[in-house]
Design a protein around this motif. Sequence first.
Motif, PDB file in Angstrom:
ATOM      1  N   GLU A 198     -11.759 -53.083 -14.100  1.00 34.51           N
ATOM      2  CA  GLU A 198     -10.665 -52.651 -14.980  1.00 34.51           C
ATOM      3  C   GLU A 198      -9.400 -53.475 -14.714  1.00 34.51           C
ATOM      4  O   GLU A 198      -8.726 -53.926 -15.637  1.00 34.51           O
ATOM      5  CB  GLU A 198     -10.391 -51.160 -14.724  1.00 34.51           C
ATOM      6  N   GLU A 199      -9.103 -53.684 -13.423  1.00 34.45           N
ATOM      7  CA  GLU A 199      -7.919 -54.464 -13.051  1.00 34.45           C
ATOM      8  C   GLU A 199      -8.030 -55.911 -13.522  1.00 34.45           C
ATOM      9  O   GLU A 199      -7.056 -56.513 -13.962  1.00 34.45           O
ATOM     10  CB  GLU A 199      -7.699 -54.416 -11.535  1.00 34.45           C
ATOM     11  N   LEU A 200      -9.244 -56.453 -13.416  1.00 33.94           N
ATOM     12  CA  LEU A 200      -9.440 -57.842 -13.837  1.00 33.94           C
ATOM     13  C   LEU A 200      -9.176 -58.013 -15.331  1.00 33.94           C
ATOM     14  O   LEU A 200      -8.508 -58.954 -15.742  1.00 33.94           O
ATOM     15  CB  LEU A 200     -10.870 -58.303 -13.509  1.00 33.94           C
ATOM     16  N   VAL A 201      -9.702 -57.095 -16.135  1.00 36.16           N
ATOM     17  CA  VAL A 201      -9.611 -57.288 -17.593  1.00 36.16           C
ATOM     18  C   VAL A 201      -8.344 -56.696 -18.229  1.00 36.16           C
ATOM     19  O   VAL A 201      -7.969 -57.102 -19.321  1.00 36.16           O
ATOM     20  CB  VAL A 201     -10.874 -56.756 -18.335  1.00 36.16           C
ATOM     21  N   THR A 202      -7.671 -55.761 -17.542  1.00 33.09           N
ATOM     22  CA  THR A 202      -6.510 -55.125 -18.190  1.00 33.09           C
ATOM     23  C   THR A 202      -5.166 -55.437 -17.529  1.00 33.09           C
ATOM     24  O   THR A 202      -4.121 -55.153 -18.104  1.00 33.09           O
ATOM     25  CB  THR A 202      -6.669 -53.583 -18.247  1.00 33.09           C
ATOM     26  N   SER A 203      -5.171 -56.009 -16.327  1.00 32.35           N
ATOM     27  CA  SER A 203      -3.918 -56.266 -15.608  1.00 32.35           C
ATOM     28  C   SER A 203      -3.035 -57.281 -16.340  1.00 32.35           C
ATOM     29  O   SER A 203      -3.532 -58.183 -17.016  1.00 32.35           O
ATOM     30  CB  SER A 203      -4.241 -56.780 -14.206  1.00 32.35           C
ATOM     31  N   ASN A 204      -1.723 -57.131 -16.162  1.00 34.16           N
ATOM     32  CA  ASN A 204      -0.769 -58.077 -16.751  1.00 34.16           C
ATOM     33  C   ASN A 204      -0.419 -59.225 -15.807  1.00 34.16           C
ATOM     34  O   ASN A 204       0.367 -60.099 -16.153  1.00 34.16           O
ATOM     35  CB  ASN A 204       0.528 -57.341 -17.150  1.00 34.16           C
ATOM     36  N   LYS A 209      -3.658 -65.035 -10.160  1.00 27.52           N
ATOM     37  CA  LYS A 209      -3.411 -63.961  -9.191  1.00 27.52           C
ATOM     38  C   LYS A 209      -4.530 -62.916  -9.252  1.00 27.52           C
ATOM     39  O   LYS A 209      -5.029 -62.438  -8.228  1.00 27.52           O
ATOM     40  CB  LYS A 209      -2.055 -63.304  -9.512  1.00 27.52           C
ATOM     41  N   ARG A 210      -4.914 -62.554 -10.482  1.00 28.55           N
ATOM     42  CA  ARG A 210      -5.998 -61.569 -10.658  1.00 28.55           C
ATOM     43  C   ARG A 210      -7.278 -62.049  -9.997  1.00 28.55           C
ATOM     44  O   ARG A 210      -7.963 -61.305  -9.309  1.00 28.55           O
ATOM     45  CB  ARG A 210      -6.268 -61.341 -12.150  1.00 28.55           C
ATOM     46  N   LEU A 211      -7.598 -63.324 -10.244  1.00 27.88           N
ATOM     47  CA  LEU A 211      -8.839 -63.884  -9.698  1.00 27.88           C
ATOM     48  C   LEU A 211      -8.797 -63.942  -8.174  1.00 27.88           C
ATOM     49  O   LEU A 211      -9.777 -63.634  -7.496  1.00 27.88           O
ATOM     50  CB  LEU A 211      -9.088 -65.286 -10.271  1.00 27.88           C
ATOM     51  N   GLU A 212      -7.639 -64.321  -7.641  1.00 20.31           N
ATOM     52  CA  GLU A 212      -7.480 -64.417  -6.182  1.00 20.31           C
ATOM     53  C   GLU A 212      -7.791 -63.071  -5.527  1.00 20.31           C
ATOM     54  O   GLU A 212      -8.539 -62.990  -4.543  1.00 20.31           O
ATOM     55  CB  GLU A 212      -6.045 -64.839  -5.881  1.00 20.31           C
ATOM     56  N   LEU A 213      -7.221 -62.011  -6.077  1.00 27.67           N
ATOM     57  CA  LEU A 213      -7.452 -60.663  -5.539  1.00 27.67           C
ATOM     58  C   LEU A 213      -8.912 -60.251  -5.675  1.00 27.67           C
ATOM     59  O   LEU A 213      -9.495 -59.638  -4.787  1.00 27.67           O
ATOM     60  CB  LEU A 213      -6.556 -59.647  -6.268  1.00 27.67           C
ATOM     61  N   LEU A 214      -9.500 -60.616  -6.834  1.00 29.98           N
ATOM     62  CA  LEU A 214     -10.901 -60.274  -7.096  1.00 29.98           C
ATOM     63  C   LEU A 214     -11.849 -60.955  -6.122  1.00 29.98           C
ATOM     64  O   LEU A 214     -12.800 -60.350  -5.618  1.00 29.98           O
ATOM     65  CB  LEU A 214     -11.270 -60.656  -8.529  1.00 29.98           C
ATOM     66  N   PHE A 215     -11.597 -62.230  -5.846  1.00 34.28           N
ATOM     67  CA  PHE A 215     -12.469 -62.965  -4.917  1.00 34.28           C
ATOM     68  C   PHE A 215     -12.399 -62.361  -3.522  1.00 34.28           C
ATOM     69  O   PHE A 215     -13.413 -62.234  -2.843  1.00 34.28           O
ATOM     70  CB  PHE A 215     -12.111 -64.454  -4.883  1.00 34.28           C
TER      71      PHE A 215
END
Length: 302
Positions: A198-204, A209-215
Amino acid sequence: MNKGGLNMEQVLRPIYQERASQSNTLGVILVEKREEQSNVTDTFDTVLLIIVKEAEQPVFSKHYLYEGNKVALHTVTEKLIRKWLLIGSNKKVVDWIFFGRVLFDRNEFLHKLKIELQEFPYSGRKIKTGIQFSKLIRRYLEGKEYFDKGSYLDAYNHVVDSLHHLGRLSIIDSGLYPEVTVWGQVKKIEPAIYKLYEELVTSNEPIEKRLELLFLASEFLIHSRTRDGAQHILEVMQTKETWSIQELHDHHELMNYSVDLEVFVEYLVDKGYIHIEPVTAKNEMIFHRHYKVNKDALEIGQ
């Protein structure tokens, strides 16, 4: 109900009754499009699934039209149905078997198949976990490579896929079959993975930055699942001392890993679960790269 006053089962009855009379036919299932879920029936209004013992072609399909309704008829061998269920390559079939209407069932074949799916034998769970885990590893590693190169959109695509495999793994771990609407299941079973998605696809946040956190989060989740994910391939490999890569590809269970097998083996080499065993080739300057299980790593992992 359609314009002519006949429901689809009545319209299709002559077709499926003819098939049901053949001893080769094991079962017939009718699947009708559920409201706003045409993806389950591949945009068709109705799917008629006929499972047979044997056939010249593993899948034989026909399309029909009746008063504006689209109908797909698929005749599929039992062997292929079981393969789809094992490796998860045709997710809709699970939905069809669980939620479709049984029109014909020879010697309770479909009834027994449903029970089998619900009980989900342990050996089946191990191989399904292994296959999903190998897919996860491939997508994760390729995504990481794209990320390191600064190709963020390609990396994003791979991360979405790897999260999908992670979600499917959590469903398999809980003893269920992943359905078409996998995220609905994941939300109930493993909310942490759902939250990541959800965070990956909806975050602003910016995509980088999103990818870094996801990895970072994915690395932890993958690491904690490696022992279980590798259990099937390591158990197979323990049946003999060393393996060439071709012997691994040819093994009747490991061939289901398909294109993901070699990346998976390399990942397990990197993590210390598999050792490389050099074997002298005809040309003495070069060695065959054979593989063996690191039994010490298995004991540590227990």
